[in-house]
Design an enzyme around this catalytic site. Structure first.
Site: not given
Ligand code: 5GP
Length: 182
Positions: A98-99, A102, A151, A164
């Site tokens: 995963e990137d 969060d 962010f 990206r």
């Molecule tokens: P989670 O379910 O952990 O809250 O969300 C994860 C997803 O939210 C990541 O795969 C990404 O797509 C998006 N996301 C969360 N934080 C960021 C951020 O700082 N920048 C970007 N571009 N996407 C984020």
């Protein structure tokens, strides 16, 4: 269109060095096992490509695409599979790539879903980790960098589908301190 990359948070060189370290750990941990790397689209495509090319053991690669229900700014934790795996993961060692983690809601859901398919194991490798934003208990076995709740864009991460392709991770300008946007 508002929002553009501001200061560099993690340089391409730092990402490269850390990815090499993670790949070495993964190569040792999964030696002799049946590794399947599963990238979570779209954000993980850059990291997965760089990570997989540094891993020194045989592996398979697949992708899932998910979308979360709920408002644009808050993860609801309910995830819909937009593109499922092509591979059968029964008996295999799955590494979800995963990137960024969060709240952790997306991966928590995905891990549960994949475990129902009888894999030997399911672990997580994330380039970025926002520990302060976590809402659920989630073990991220391989984590590249902890980042503050800002962010970020670049290296696969987008803002409205842009940025990206940047080789580094940057903070979205004017978003300092605002948390997440999508
Ligand atoms: P989670 O379910 O952990 O809250 O969300 C994860 C997803 O939210 C990541 O795969 C990404 O797509 C998006 N996301 C969360 N934080 C960021 C951020 O700082 N920048 C970007 N571009 N996407 C984020």
């Amino acid at each position: 269109m508002k929002g553009k990359p501001g200061r560099v948070l993690i340089s391409a060189e730092e990402i490269g060095r850390r990815t090499e370290e993670l790949a070495r750990e993964i190569s040792e941990d999964y030696a002799g096992r049946d590794l399947v790397m599963v990238g979570v689209l779209k954000g993980a495509f850059v990291f997965l490509a760089d990570l997989a090319r540094r891993v020194r053991i045989p592996l398979e690669i697949d992708f899932v695409a998910v979308s979360s229900y709920g408002s644009d700014t808050e993860s609801s934790g309910v995830v819909r599979i937009m593109k499922d795996l092509d591979l059968d993961i029964a008996g295999k060692d799955v590494l979800l790539v995963e990137d960024i983690v969060d709240t952790g809601l997306t991966l928590k859901y995905l891990v549960g879903l994949l475990k129902e398919r009888g894999p030997a194991s399911v672990e997580i490798c994330a380039l970025l980790n926002k520990p302060e934003a976590r809402k659920v208990d989630l073990e991220v076995k391989y984590s590249g960098f902890d980042v503050p709740p800002l962010f970020v864009v670049g290296y696969g991460l987008d803002y409205a589908e842009r940025f990206r392709q940047l080789p580094y991770v940057g903070v979205l300008e004017d978003q300092e301190g605002s948390g997440r946007l999508s």
